[in-house]
Design a protein around this motif. Structure first.
Motif, PDB file in Angstrom:
ATOM      1  N   PHE A   1      50.728  89.097  94.813  1.00  7.77           N
ATOM      2  CA  PHE A   1      51.476  87.982  95.385  1.00  7.77           C
ATOM      3  C   PHE A   1      52.973  88.076  95.072  1.00  7.77           C
ATOM      4  O   PHE A   1      53.700  87.093  95.190  1.00  7.77           O
ATOM      5  CB  PHE A   1      50.907  86.645  94.901  1.00  7.77           C
ATOM      6  CG  PHE A   1      49.552  86.361  95.471  1.00  7.77           C
ATOM      7  CD1 PHE A   1      49.355  86.333  96.843  1.00  7.77           C
ATOM      8  CD2 PHE A   1      48.467  86.161  94.647  1.00  7.77           C
ATOM      9  CE1 PHE A   1      48.095  86.092  97.385  1.00  7.77           C
ATOM     10  CE2 PHE A   1      47.203  85.916  95.177  1.00  7.77           C
ATOM     11  CZ  PHE A   1      47.016  85.886  96.543  1.00  7.77           C
TER      12      PHE A   1
ATOM     13  N   GLN B   1      50.750  71.174  91.219  1.00  6.89           N
ATOM     14  CA  GLN B   1      50.346  72.421  90.584  1.00  6.89           C
ATOM     15  C   GLN B   1      51.340  72.972  89.562  1.00  6.89           C
ATOM     16  O   GLN B   1      50.925  73.480  88.507  1.00  6.89           O
ATOM     17  CB  GLN B   1      50.053  73.451  91.687  1.00  6.89           C
ATOM     18  CG  GLN B   1      49.633  74.814  91.198  1.00  6.89           C
ATOM     19  CD  GLN B   1      50.793  75.815  91.280  1.00  6.89           C
ATOM     20  OE1 GLN B   1      51.812  75.535  91.919  1.00  6.89           O
ATOM     21  NE2 GLN B   1      50.630  76.951  90.644  1.00  6.89           N
ATOM     22  N   PRO B   2      52.672  72.926  89.821  1.00  7.65           N
ATOM     23  CA  PRO B   2      53.580  73.538  88.840  1.00  7.65           C
ATOM     24  C   PRO B   2      53.443  72.974  87.422  1.00  7.65           C
ATOM     25  O   PRO B   2      53.693  73.679  86.446  1.00  7.65           O
ATOM     26  CB  PRO B   2      54.968  73.243  89.426  1.00  7.65           C
ATOM     27  CG  PRO B   2      54.736  73.155  90.896  1.00  7.65           C
ATOM     28  CD  PRO B   2      53.401  72.488  91.036  1.00  7.65           C
TER      29      PRO B   2
ATOM     30  N   GLU C   1      53.108  83.543  89.629  1.00  4.85           N
ATOM     31  CA  GLU C   1      53.432  83.289  88.219  1.00  4.85           C
ATOM     32  C   GLU C   1      52.261  82.640  87.487  1.00  4.85           C
ATOM     33  O   GLU C   1      52.039  82.886  86.297  1.00  4.85           O
ATOM     34  CB  GLU C   1      54.687  82.423  88.116  1.00  4.85           C
ATOM     35  CG  GLU C   1      55.940  83.103  88.646  1.00  4.85           C
ATOM     36  CD  GLU C   1      56.051  84.562  88.216  1.00  4.85           C
ATOM     37  OE1 GLU C   1      56.328  84.825  87.038  1.00  4.85           O
ATOM     38  OE2 GLU C   1      55.851  85.453  89.066  1.00  4.85           O
TER      39      GLU C   1
ATOM     40  N   LEU D   1      44.620  75.169  92.414  1.00  3.62           N
ATOM     41  CA  LEU D   1      45.438  74.325  93.286  1.00  3.62           C
ATOM     42  C   LEU D   1      46.347  75.153  94.200  1.00  3.62           C
ATOM     43  O   LEU D   1      46.648  74.748  95.316  1.00  3.62           O
ATOM     44  CB  LEU D   1      46.307  73.375  92.442  1.00  3.62           C
ATOM     45  CG  LEU D   1      45.580  72.195  91.811  1.00  3.62           C
ATOM     46  CD1 LEU D   1      46.491  71.495  90.798  1.00  3.62           C
ATOM     47  CD2 LEU D   1      45.118  71.208  92.876  1.00  3.62           C
ATOM     48  N   ASN D   2      46.808  76.272  93.715  1.00  3.70           N
ATOM     49  CA  ASN D   2      47.646  77.143  94.544  1.00  3.70           C
ATOM     50  C   ASN D   2      47.306  78.601  94.251  1.00  3.70           C
ATOM     51  O   ASN D   2      47.900  79.232  93.378  1.00  3.70           O
ATOM     52  CB  ASN D   2      49.131  76.895  94.281  1.00  3.70           C
ATOM     53  CG  ASN D   2      50.007  77.802  95.131  1.00  3.70           C
ATOM     54  OD1 ASN D   2      49.501  78.578  95.950  1.00  3.70           O
ATOM     55  ND2 ASN D   2      51.314  77.721  94.956  1.00  3.70           N
ATOM     56  N   PRO D   3      46.357  79.131  95.013  1.00  2.00           N
ATOM     57  CA  PRO D   3      45.926  80.519  94.756  1.00  2.00           C
ATOM     58  C   PRO D   3      47.010  81.547  95.039  1.00  2.00           C
ATOM     59  O   PRO D   3      46.847  82.717  94.699  1.00  2.00           O
ATOM     60  CB  PRO D   3      44.757  80.700  95.746  1.00  2.00           C
ATOM     61  CG  PRO D   3      44.443  79.355  96.285  1.00  2.00           C
ATOM     62  CD  PRO D   3      45.644  78.507  96.126  1.00  2.00           C
ATOM     63  N   LEU D   4      48.111  81.133  95.685  1.00  2.00           N
ATOM     64  CA  LEU D   4      49.168  82.088  96.037  1.00  2.00           C
ATOM     65  C   LEU D   4      50.244  82.202  94.968  1.00  2.00           C
ATOM     66  O   LEU D   4      51.187  82.970  95.117  1.00  2.00           O
ATOM     67  CB  LEU D   4      49.839  81.644  97.349  1.00  2.00           C
ATOM     68  CG  LEU D   4      48.948  81.428  98.561  1.00  2.00           C
ATOM     69  CD1 LEU D   4      49.764  80.880  99.724  1.00  2.00           C
ATOM     70  CD2 LEU D   4      48.299  82.742  98.963  1.00  2.00           C
ATOM     71  N   ASP D   5      50.129  81.410  93.908  1.00  3.74           N
ATOM     72  CA  ASP D   5      51.215  81.357  92.922  1.00  3.74           C
ATOM     73  C   ASP D   5      51.121  82.553  91.964  1.00  3.74           C
ATOM     74  O   ASP D   5      50.303  82.574  91.034  1.00  3.74           O
ATOM     75  CB  ASP D   5      51.147  80.034  92.149  1.00  3.74           C
ATOM     76  CG  ASP D   5      52.342  79.872  91.219  1.00  3.74           C
ATOM     77  OD1 ASP D   5      53.061  80.868  90.962  1.00  3.74           O
ATOM     78  OD2 ASP D   5      52.568  78.754  90.735  1.00  3.74           O
TER      79      ASP D   5
ATOM     80  N   ASP E   1      47.715  66.482  91.307  1.00  6.36           N
ATOM     81  CA  ASP E   1      47.672  67.619  92.229  1.00  6.36           C
ATOM     82  C   ASP E   1      48.970  68.421  92.237  1.00  6.36           C
ATOM     83  O   ASP E   1      49.130  69.329  93.058  1.00  6.36           O
ATOM     84  CB  ASP E   1      47.390  67.136  93.665  1.00  6.36           C
ATOM     85  CG  ASP E   1      45.964  66.685  93.817  1.00  6.36           C
ATOM     86  OD1 ASP E   1      45.116  67.180  93.042  1.00  6.36           O
ATOM     87  OD2 ASP E   1      45.696  65.820  94.674  1.00  6.36           O
TER      88      ASP E   1
ATOM     89  N   ARG F   1      59.287  61.022  88.791  1.00  6.52           N
ATOM     90  CA  ARG F   1      59.598  62.160  89.667  1.00  6.52           C
ATOM     91  C   ARG F   1      59.154  63.486  89.034  1.00  6.52           C
ATOM     92  O   ARG F   1      59.592  63.827  87.925  1.00  6.52           O
ATOM     93  CB  ARG F   1      61.099  62.236  89.938  1.00  6.52           C
ATOM     94  CG  ARG F   1      61.702  60.992  90.569  1.00  6.52           C
ATOM     95  CD  ARG F   1      61.643  61.085  92.085  1.00  6.52           C
ATOM     96  NE  ARG F   1      62.273  59.932  92.704  1.00  6.52           N
ATOM     97  CZ  ARG F   1      63.480  59.933  93.260  1.00  6.52           C
ATOM     98  NH1 ARG F   1      64.196  61.024  93.266  1.00  6.52           N
ATOM     99  NH2 ARG F   1      63.964  58.841  93.820  1.00  6.52           N
ATOM    100  N   PRO F   2      58.337  64.263  89.721  1.00 10.10           N
ATOM    101  CA  PRO F   2      57.847  65.528  89.144  1.00 10.10           C
ATOM    102  C   PRO F   2      58.971  66.477  88.726  1.00 10.10           C
ATOM    103  O   PRO F   2      58.888  67.122  87.676  1.00 10.10           O
ATOM    104  CB  PRO F   2      57.013  66.130  90.278  1.00 10.10           C
ATOM    105  CG  PRO F   2      56.595  64.972  91.114  1.00 10.10           C
ATOM    106  CD  PRO F   2      57.711  63.974  91.022  1.00 10.10           C
ATOM    107  N   ALA F   3      60.000  66.566  89.547  1.00 12.20           N
ATOM    108  CA  ALA F   3      61.078  67.511  89.219  1.00 12.20           C
ATOM    109  C   ALA F   3      61.762  67.116  87.913  1.00 12.20           C
ATOM    110  O   ALA F   3      62.180  67.978  87.129  1.00 12.20           O
ATOM    111  CB  ALA F   3      62.098  67.551  90.350  1.00 12.20           C
ATOM    112  N   LEU F   4      61.870  65.818  87.682  1.00 17.04           N
ATOM    113  CA  LEU F   4      62.491  65.345  86.441  1.00 17.04           C
ATOM    114  C   LEU F   4      61.606  65.692  85.246  1.00 17.04           C
ATOM    115  O   LEU F   4      62.088  66.175  84.214  1.00 17.04           O
ATOM    116  CB  LEU F   4      62.729  63.833  86.524  1.00 17.04           C
ATOM    117  CG  LEU F   4      63.266  63.174  85.260  1.00 17.04           C
ATOM    118  CD1 LEU F   4      64.603  63.782  84.835  1.00 17.04           C
ATOM    119  CD2 LEU F   4      63.422  61.664  85.470  1.00 17.04           C
TER     120      LEU F   4
END
Lengths: 566, 519
Positions: free
Chosen positions: B428, B365-366, B400, B394-398, B363, B330-333
């Motif tokens: 952003f 991104q975080p 941070e 992967l996420n041009p809007l991030d 993929d 799990r990514p969150a883990l």
């Protein structure tokens, strides 16, 4: 079943109610109001065969929970209000084309016809959120601006109800996570400018995992740490707009913006903007003139509630609920949070929520579309609120986010009293409601409601209040024939001064009929009608008889050049 | 009927009431009575009140026995709470479903046990079944009217769901049982304040203060004064407190009070100190009891994240390590585990966890932002650069990701590119804006563009008035630019914001050196 007799029950109730009088009072109040039915849901009967689709699969993606809005607009100029539904659709590219926004023409005989296929590109297939209506090119018909998760579209109406997307050409094809939008003539040049709220700088590759009740759930916006800035476009008077978000000052703030409402909050005859933000401070853009805006939400006391708490702002509406000649504000919020009623004191707001009578019921639900109007024409502002969870409410229901909507009637003191839940209609179902638009769809003098329900059919709530009072519907048009968005009107009813402001925005991601609807009760006319037009000109219209639709045209008043009204 | 839809006044089932070890069976006609069991008031919390409660219950029992004689009735000796997890809940975490089943079975097995009922209620509560939890707390309270936790937890839930009237009734029940629990009085004061019931709110805060001199009670009382328009009294309470705490909420209240009295300079200072977000949260040790019932991946992960936020890293790691045995992918883990390792100082393990995460979720991104940030912290800017570039791809809007990319670029000497990335981050809406302006100011200073540097550092202080680095660098730039009057003003302002004087020792030394060299 039981042999317990009535006298025992009475005895028990006596026993238990003495120390818990409040509990019993609350229950009896609720039960006594549930039989009242102000609206009848006629969606199916009248042919409104729209069904919202969030596109949700197993993994929750943030935009899916927001639902969408609707517009109540006369597209073809036949005098009957038509309906435009924004469809969310699907965030999965292989499905996206299947879901379109839809246009329903009011046939004038009590039914609606779906004309999406013949309405040009009105059936946009972007992942839709909200809609704003306005005649941006001054050609006499109403155009639409639709916010998407992705590129927004500007749908130019050719006057017959056929639309062409001119967003790129016009320079308003913002590609953020749009929410609400509003057309207003902020610089008083006779052309409508455009404000667009954005929710989160969201991207599918950055979706997070959140859980409720052991299942994947939608994350709160703050989880993404990606608040967005809003956009302001100035109309160049040639069919194009300039993005002046930076130079106007708008772009300096970042938040999770949802509901937008415009009004002249500081009564300087310039149109201001209020933005309800979800778990970030609200924004109050006071128009400084020359398309410069300053966010004075802190100074005006509207950034947070009266306790300094930044709530999850969703929907918003204005009305002069204290009848002092300016626009007061209502912001509706998340479950567990009360509404926030801001009374306008001209240069600041006072949080008067605890006096307004909605606390005990409203904070049990998550509220979105909110409409302050007089539904029973008794001369008092009522309140309809569309509800629906963002976290699972009941896993045993087919719609786990469903909540009942609420209807309050206005009281003499300016507060509200609960009429009932959705269920103040004859429809006992509950859904995950989002956008609400209002207008008199059958021209019978009672305001009707269109409510978008996430992943379900909408409600078409036709007003059936018994013994409605007298009324008058005021349509304000500028000298060029365009609806006078941004105009304000004062009038006297039964020796009481009243105030109204012309806009289509408010509620949640929706666009309503801009006519000023006035409930008169037993009074038969309004007197001393005065209009302040968007260009600042003031004009008197004298006395107007009730129970009719009236068009007030700029320049056709009693004394169009009398600026002080004497 | 589904448990979620169960009203507190249930009409579907009969149930058992146990008093002093004896079970009393009542049928459905009785249930309103149970729901509206006499609610003791806030005051008179002593034995006499308990006696009254028992007396009322005894009367209730007696009437029930007389009134409820129905020989043919199919009596179910348990207040039914159906298990929601067993109905239409295929997606619910199996661990959580199993735990709720166990708790429910146990409550069924011991139908007169208030503690079993209470555990079931806590299980519902801790895992998000709030309506069911409120019902079940109610039942537990009925079974044992002398246990504080059940009405107390019910009240917290009711308040969180916006039902303050019910919450106050439940809390009154709880305080009748134990009038010495400070957190309960603070909650009561806060809710009463929400309802503009000022006199009662004041009493609640005074009770809290009387127990342990709680500072939150002082703040609550001051808040009541403010709401009443008595700003002077609010200041009298808050000013002494403000000298002991820099909590933004205290200073925000103080700023409002000063403003009401037209004390604009005092208000300006307090406003600046109170600018950071943050509300008062008081200790509530009982909540730990409830949190022990958290089950399932999401709940346990959230619990671990809360522990990490509270800097209780070791406890968080125990939870996360256990989770990893079952939910490896799990990514969150993975992200949370890396966060825990890095907080613990074990950067290698954090990096390793994220590298595995990227292999499994290329993929997501975080991961790239987090790993790039970690590598930057270890000085591996060139490796970090590639990861952060991938992140913004992967996420041009991030925002941070842009911010961290800018930092890596700055460290690698690519100043123009760094400025571009920082500007993207600001566009952003980066939540790290104060830090970004420090970097932009530093780059401007590096280029000896003092005016631009001053503007950036001022922006930092504007956004985060007590940002020590921002103040220090602004002072240094003033010295470099020869703006000594502005320097004095800046030092005065920093002192007003209660930034310790020693933070500026080197600034003064540097100023003296520069002045000495110029003479």
């Amino acid at each position: 079943m039981s042999n317990c007799n009535v006298s025992f029950r009475s005895a028990m109730l006596m026993l238990v109610c003495l120390p818990s009088l409040l509990s019993c009072t609350v229950d009896s109040k609720t039960s006594s109001t549930q039989s009242v039915s102000w609206f009848e849901d006629r969606q199916q009967v009248l042919g409104l065969n729209f069904r919202h689709n969030s596109g949700h699969r197993k993994v929750p993606l943030l935009p899916e929970i927001n639902g969408s809005g609707a517009a109540v607009v006369d597209f073809n100029g036949d005098g009957w209000l038509d309906i435009y539904f924004v469809q969310s659709g699907s965030l999965y590219s292989e499905e996206a084309e299947e879901w379109r926004n839809q246009v329903f023409l009011n046939d004038g005989d009590g039914s609606f016809t779906n004309v999406t296929n013949s309405a040009g590109v009105a059936g946009d297939t972007g992942y839709g959120m909200g809609v704003a209506a306005g005649d941006y090119d001054n050609d006499g018909d109403v155009d639409l601006y639709v916010t998407n998760v992705g590129t927004n579209v500007l749908l130019e109406n050719d006057g017959t109800g056929k639309f062409v997307d001119v967003a790129a050409r016009a320079g308003v094809d913002d590609s953020g996570f749009g929410a609400s939008a509003s057309f207003q003539d902020f610089d008083r040049d006779g052309y409508l400018d455009l404000f667009v709220s954005n929710y989160v700088n969201w991207h599918r590759n950055s979706e997070f995992e959140c859980y409720e009740q052991g299942i994947r759930a939608y994350c709160p916006p703050v989880r993404y740490r990606a608040p967005a800035s809003n956009r302001l476009y100035r109309n160049n008077q040639d069919g194009t707009f300039s993005d002046i978000s930076d130079v106007s000052g708008i772009a300096v703030e970042f938040g999770h913006s949802f509901g937008v409402v415009t009004a002249d909050f500081n009564t300087d005859e310039l149109v201001d903007i209020f933005v309800a933000n979800d778990r970030t401070p609200n924004e109050l853009w006071i128009n400084q003139g020359n398309m410069r805006f300053a966010n004075l939400a802190d100074e005006f006391g509207a950034a947070a509630d009266g306790y300094g708490k930044v709530k999850a702002g969703m929907g918003v509406d204005v009305a002069d609920f204290d009848h002092d000649g300016d626009s007061d504000l209502l912001v509706v919020n998340l479950i567990g949070e009360t509404d926030t009623f801001f009374r306008n004191q001209n240069n600041h707001f006072v949080d008067v929520t605890s006096w307004m009578g909605t606390n005990s019921e409203s904070s049990r639900f998550t509220r979105w579309g909110a409409v302050l109007e007089d539904f029973n024409n008794d001369g008092r502002t009522d309140l309809y609120v569309a509800n629906g969870g963002v976290y699972p409410v009941d896993l045993n229901l087919s719609d786990i986010y469903a909540e009942p909507n609420l209807l309050y009637s206005g009281t003499e003191s300016g507060a509200f009293r609960l009429v009932g839940s959705s269920d103040s209609t004859d429809n006992q179902s509950k859904h995950t409601s989002r956008g609400v638009a209002v207008g008199d769809l059958n021209r019978d003098g009672g305001l009707d409601l269109v409510v978008v329900n996430r992943d379900s059919e909408p409600y078409l709530l036709m007003n059936q209040v018994q013994n409605r009072g007298n009324w008058i519907s005021l349509e304000l048009r500028e000298s060029n024939g365009r609806i006078a968005l941004g105009a304000s009107i004062t009038y006297t009813v039964n020796s009481l001064d009243r105030y109204g402001f012309v806009s289509r925005d408010g509620s949640f991601m929706s666009s309503s009929d801009p006519r000023v609807h006035v409930g008169l009760g037993e009074i038969e006319s309004i007197v001393d009608v005065r209009v302040t037009w968007p260009d600042g000109q003031q004009e008197r219209f004298g006395e107007l008889a009730g129970n009719q639709f009236v068009i007030l045209r700029q320049g056709e008043g009693l004394d169009s050049n009398d600026s002080d009204g004497n | 009927m589904a448990a979620f839809a169960m009203n507190r006044v249930s009409t579907d089932f009969s149930f058992t009431l146990c008093i002093a070890g004896e079970a009393l069976r009542c049928n459905e006609q009785m249930e309103c009575g149970l729901t509206f069991l006499p609610a003791p008031r806030i005051v008179s919390p002593k034995q006499s009140a308990r006696f009254l409660v028992v007396l009322v219950l005894a009367l209730f029992v007696g009437m029930s026995i007389v009134a409820c004689s129905s020989p043919n009735e199919n009596v179910i000796p348990f207040p039914q709470v159906e298990l929601p997890v067993l109905q239409n809940l295929d997606d619910v975490d199996p661990e959580l479903a199993e735990y709720l089943s166990i708790r429910h079975a146990s409550a069924m097995q011991y139908p007169t046990s208030a503690s079993e009922r209470g555990r079931l209620a806590m299980a519902y509560d801790a895992n998000g079944w709030y309506e069911a939890a409120i019902d079940t707390y109610d039942q537990a309270h009925t079974l044992d009217p002398f246990e504080f936790m059940w009405p107390y937890f019910a009240s917290l839930l009711e308040a969180s769901l916006g039902d303050f009237e019910s919450a106050l009734r439940s809390l009154s029940d709880a305080l009748e049982i134990d009038s010495d629990y400070v957190a309960a009085w603070l909650a009561m004061g806060t809710w009463l304040l929400q309802l503009d019931r000022f006199d009662e709110a004041t009493i609640a805060f005074e009770r809290a203060y009387a127990i342990d001199g709680n500072r939150h009670a002082i703040i609550g009382k001051a808040h009541v004064f403010l709401r009443r328009g008595d700003s002077r009294s609010a200041i009298d309470l808050l000013e002494p407190l403000s000298r002991r705490t820099l909590h933004p909420f205290v200073h925000r209240l103080l700023a409002r009070a000063f403003e009401d009295l037209g004390m604009s300079e005092e208000s300006r200072v307090s406003e600046a100190i109170g600018k950071k977000e943050g509300y008062l949260i008081w200790q509530d040790p009982l909540l730990l009891r409830r949190d022990q019932h958290i089950r399932g991946f999401g709940g346990r992960l959230s619990k671990a994240q809360r522990l990490l936020q509270a800097r209780r890293v070791e406890e968080a790691l125990v939870e996360l390590t256990a989770l990893r045995e079952t939910y490896t992918e799990r990514p969150a883990l993975v992200s949370t585990l890396a966060w825990a390792y890095s907080t613990q100082g074990n950067t290698d393990l954090a990096i390793e966890a994220l590298q595995i995460g990227i292999e499994e979720h290329p993929d997501h991104q975080p991961f790239y932002t987090q790993l790039g940030d970690l590598l930057s912290m270890t000085g591996s800017f060139d490796v970090a650069l590639g990861l952060l570039e991938k992140s913004v791809e992967l996420n041009p809007l991030d925002a941070e990701a842009h911010f961290k990319l800018g930092y890596a670029l700055m460290q690698l000497g690519a100043m123009d590119e760094a400025v571009s990335s920082f500007e993207e981050a600001l566009e952003f809406g980066s939540v790290s804006a104060p830090q970004i302006y420090i970097h932009l100011g530093t780059i401007a200073g590096y280029r000896r563009d003092w005016n631009e540097a001053i503007a950036h550092f001022k922006k930092t202080i504007d956004l985060d008035p007590r940002n020590v680095v921002g103040h220090e660098r602004l002072c240094v730039v003033y010295i470099e630019a020869g703006k000594f009057d502005e320097l004095d003003t800046a030092l005065e302002w920093a002192a007003k914001l209660a930034i310790p004087d020693e933070e500026f020792e080197f600034v003064r030394q540097y100023r003296d050196e520069v002045l000495a060299n110029s003479q």
